[in-house]
Design a protein around this motif. Sequence first.
Motif, PDB file in Angstrom:
ATOM      1  N   VAL A 136      28.700  54.740  28.611  1.00  0.00           N
ATOM      2  CA  VAL A 136      28.778  53.969  27.353  1.00  0.00           C
ATOM      3  C   VAL A 136      27.968  52.690  27.566  1.00  0.00           C
ATOM      4  O   VAL A 136      27.590  52.368  28.687  1.00  0.00           O
ATOM      5  N   TRP A 137      27.718  51.943  26.496  1.00  0.00           N
ATOM      6  CA  TRP A 137      27.100  50.625  26.629  1.00  0.00           C
ATOM      7  C   TRP A 137      28.163  49.662  27.159  1.00  0.00           C
ATOM      8  O   TRP A 137      29.334  49.764  26.772  1.00  0.00           O
ATOM      9  N   PRO A 138      27.794  48.727  28.039  1.00  0.00           N
ATOM     10  CA  PRO A 138      28.821  47.863  28.660  1.00  0.00           C
ATOM     11  C   PRO A 138      29.555  46.983  27.646  1.00  0.00           C
ATOM     12  O   PRO A 138      28.941  46.341  26.802  1.00  0.00           O
ATOM     13  N   GLU A 139      30.890  47.000  27.759  1.00  0.00           N
ATOM     14  CA  GLU A 139      31.763  46.139  26.939  1.00  0.00           C
ATOM     15  C   GLU A 139      32.699  45.384  27.888  1.00  0.00           C
ATOM     16  O   GLU A 139      33.854  45.756  28.045  1.00  0.00           O
ATOM     17  N   PRO A 140      32.224  44.322  28.545  1.00  0.00           N
ATOM     18  CA  PRO A 140      33.056  43.642  29.537  1.00  0.00           C
ATOM     19  C   PRO A 140      34.331  43.031  28.969  1.00  0.00           C
ATOM     20  O   PRO A 140      35.291  42.815  29.705  1.00  0.00           O
ATOM     21  N   LYS A 141      34.345  42.781  27.643  1.00  0.00           N
ATOM     22  CA  LYS A 141      35.568  42.205  27.057  1.00  0.00           C
ATOM     23  C   LYS A 141      36.575  43.284  26.673  1.00  0.00           C
ATOM     24  O   LYS A 141      37.688  42.985  26.242  1.00  0.00           O
ATOM     25  N   SER A 142      36.160  44.564  26.775  1.00  0.00           N
ATOM     26  CA  SER A 142      37.057  45.658  26.391  1.00  0.00           C
ATOM     27  C   SER A 142      37.675  46.362  27.595  1.00  0.00           C
ATOM     28  O   SER A 142      38.745  46.935  27.492  1.00  0.00           O
ATOM     29  N   SER A 143      36.971  46.368  28.739  1.00  0.00           N
ATOM     30  CA  SER A 143      37.492  47.110  29.889  1.00  0.00           C
ATOM     31  C   SER A 143      36.966  46.558  31.203  1.00  0.00           C
ATOM     32  O   SER A 143      35.918  45.916  31.247  1.00  0.00           O
ATOM     33  N   ALA A 144      37.722  46.865  32.279  1.00  0.00           N
ATOM     34  CA  ALA A 144      37.288  46.459  33.622  1.00  0.00           C
ATOM     35  C   ALA A 144      36.003  47.186  34.001  1.00  0.00           C
ATOM     36  O   ALA A 144      35.167  46.643  34.727  1.00  0.00           O
ATOM     37  N   ALA A 145      35.838  48.419  33.494  1.00  0.00           N
ATOM     38  CA  ALA A 145      34.613  49.182  33.787  1.00  0.00           C
ATOM     39  C   ALA A 145      33.381  48.460  33.251  1.00  0.00           C
ATOM     40  O   ALA A 145      32.333  48.415  33.907  1.00  0.00           O
ATOM     41  N   GLY A 146      33.518  47.866  32.064  1.00  0.00           N
ATOM     42  CA  GLY A 146      32.413  47.092  31.478  1.00  0.00           C
ATOM     43  C   GLY A 146      32.091  45.863  32.308  1.00  0.00           C
ATOM     44  O   GLY A 146      30.924  45.516  32.513  1.00  0.00           O
ATOM     45  N   GLY A 147      33.142  45.224  32.828  1.00  0.00           N
ATOM     46  CA  GLY A 147      32.952  44.052  33.692  1.00  0.00           C
ATOM     47  C   GLY A 147      32.275  44.442  34.999  1.00  0.00           C
ATOM     48  O   GLY A 147      31.384  43.748  35.484  1.00  0.00           O
ATOM     49  N   ARG A 148      32.694  45.572  35.554  1.00  0.00           N
ATOM     50  CA  ARG A 148      32.105  46.079  36.799  1.00  0.00           C
ATOM     51  C   ARG A 148      30.606  46.346  36.606  1.00  0.00           C
ATOM     52  O   ARG A 148      29.784  45.994  37.457  1.00  0.00           O
ATOM     53  N   MET A 149      30.258  46.966  35.471  1.00  0.00           N
ATOM     54  CA  MET A 149      28.857  47.287  35.215  1.00  0.00           C
ATOM     55  C   MET A 149      28.021  46.007  35.123  1.00  0.00           C
ATOM     56  O   MET A 149      26.917  45.930  35.662  1.00  0.00           O
ATOM     57  N   MET A 150      28.545  44.977  34.466  1.00  0.00           N
ATOM     58  CA  MET A 150      27.805  43.722  34.348  1.00  0.00           C
ATOM     59  C   MET A 150      27.639  43.055  35.719  1.00  0.00           C
ATOM     60  O   MET A 150      26.632  42.407  35.986  1.00  0.00           O
ATOM     61  N   GLN A 151      28.627  43.235  36.605  1.00  0.00           N
ATOM     62  CA  GLN A 151      28.496  42.710  37.971  1.00  0.00           C
ATOM     63  C   GLN A 151      27.330  43.388  38.695  1.00  0.00           C
ATOM     64  O   GLN A 151      26.532  42.729  39.363  1.00  0.00           O
ATOM     65  N   LEU A 152      27.263  44.714  38.553  1.00  0.00           N
ATOM     66  CA  LEU A 152      26.175  45.461  39.209  1.00  0.00           C
ATOM     67  C   LEU A 152      24.820  45.029  38.661  1.00  0.00           C
ATOM     68  O   LEU A 152      23.865  44.836  39.416  1.00  0.00           O
ATOM     69  N   ILE A 153      24.751  44.844  37.338  1.00  0.00           N
ATOM     70  CA  ILE A 153      23.497  44.395  36.714  1.00  0.00           C
ATOM     71  C   ILE A 153      23.087  43.043  37.294  1.00  0.00           C
ATOM     72  O   ILE A 153      21.934  42.847  37.686  1.00  0.00           O
TER      73      ILE A 153
END
Length: 413
Positions: free
Chosen positions: A13-30
């Motif tokens: 999915v497109w990253p949604e850091p405010k919706s899930s920890a997975a989104g936050g994790r993806m932004m960390q990797l970026i």
Amino acid sequence: MNQIKKLLIIGFVWPEPKSSAAGGRMMQLISIFKENGFEITFASAAQDSDFMVDLFEFGVIKKNIELNSSSFDDFVAELNPDVVLFDRFMIEEQFGWRVVEKCPKAIRVLDTEDLHCLRTARQKAFKENRIFELEDLLSEEVAKREIASILRCDVSLIISEFEMSILKDVFKINEDLLFYLPFLVDEMKEGDLLELPSFEKRNDFVFIGNFLHEPNWNTVQYLKEAIWPSIKKDFPEAVLKVYGAYPSQKVLQLHQPKNGFYIMGRAEDANEIVKNAKVVLAPIRFGAGLKGKLLEAMQCGTPSITTSVGSEAMYANLPWNGFIEDDPAEFAKKAIELYQDENLWKQSQKNGIEIINKCYQKKDYLEKLISLTNSLLIDSKSHRLHNFMGNLLQHHAFKSTMYMSKWIEAKNK
């Protein structure tokens, strides 16, 4: 002059850091790869959402792609990335063979997020009212797909030490194919607690979690049915506020202000909410990975109560920032104690800081990850030569997935 390295991330999915920890994790990797000079393209076949981040703001190129379409082949061949990161094993299944065919030299990295087979097997055991055993994983259908995906990649990012041990001991995966990478945060000092709202200024119990994630929905049901009645009976003025993205009608129906049980919906700023709450309740009964909500509680100086599944692999056996309790009656009792005892509450805050500094420091992992990526870029040939099972699976999966995908594409025409 060094050539700029190109990273392609293919997102579930497109990253949604405010919706899930997975989104936050993806932004960390970026941010890790961005800081280390990679030019990043993020591609996904998912629909755009109202809550996705603006990737352009982070200097990331956004690309919409299609499933089962040779248009991806043209795109990836032209981009010719040095590294391709697959967001979850389902994405590697879809696009991995295309990457191998068009960009055979590209390093293939799998971010598992958490072990899906572990979450699925635990959920099944829970629904069948039996104790989960590690052996359950060996007969789990998802495990066969997920482990095959891990073997086909050059390296997989594993978020939990417990999952690292499962992969090595239960599935006998070579350690060279795995890299432990937990959530990464900045160091905290006890003085930082003075910047946060004090015990006296905080109110309410809180739970926060994305409702598209089945363990979160189950947790809220469990709170409502088994735990909250006991808390309310012994602490009549207690209030629990439940926040989460994508609440269904079933979730909204649990809203019961008369009983101090509030369904609040999406949190505009989760950090702000958790920072002003007194205690986080997270009686999680099944799941996998690390729980972003519990790490966030520690960062916000908010003590929490969770279960052994909730706290799994999160605290290196240090004192928890509150309590770990599996019995619902005890859970309710400890929740009230933590809410009312200021000394216990303050000590729990300090425990949280110790866990953050011992287990989640950026500096402990960043250099290792980039160093591993660079060494794979220099000599992937030797690394791949020794991954015979991965080569074997790549050979067979390439054929089966390729023909299935080409058949779907032809059918769609």
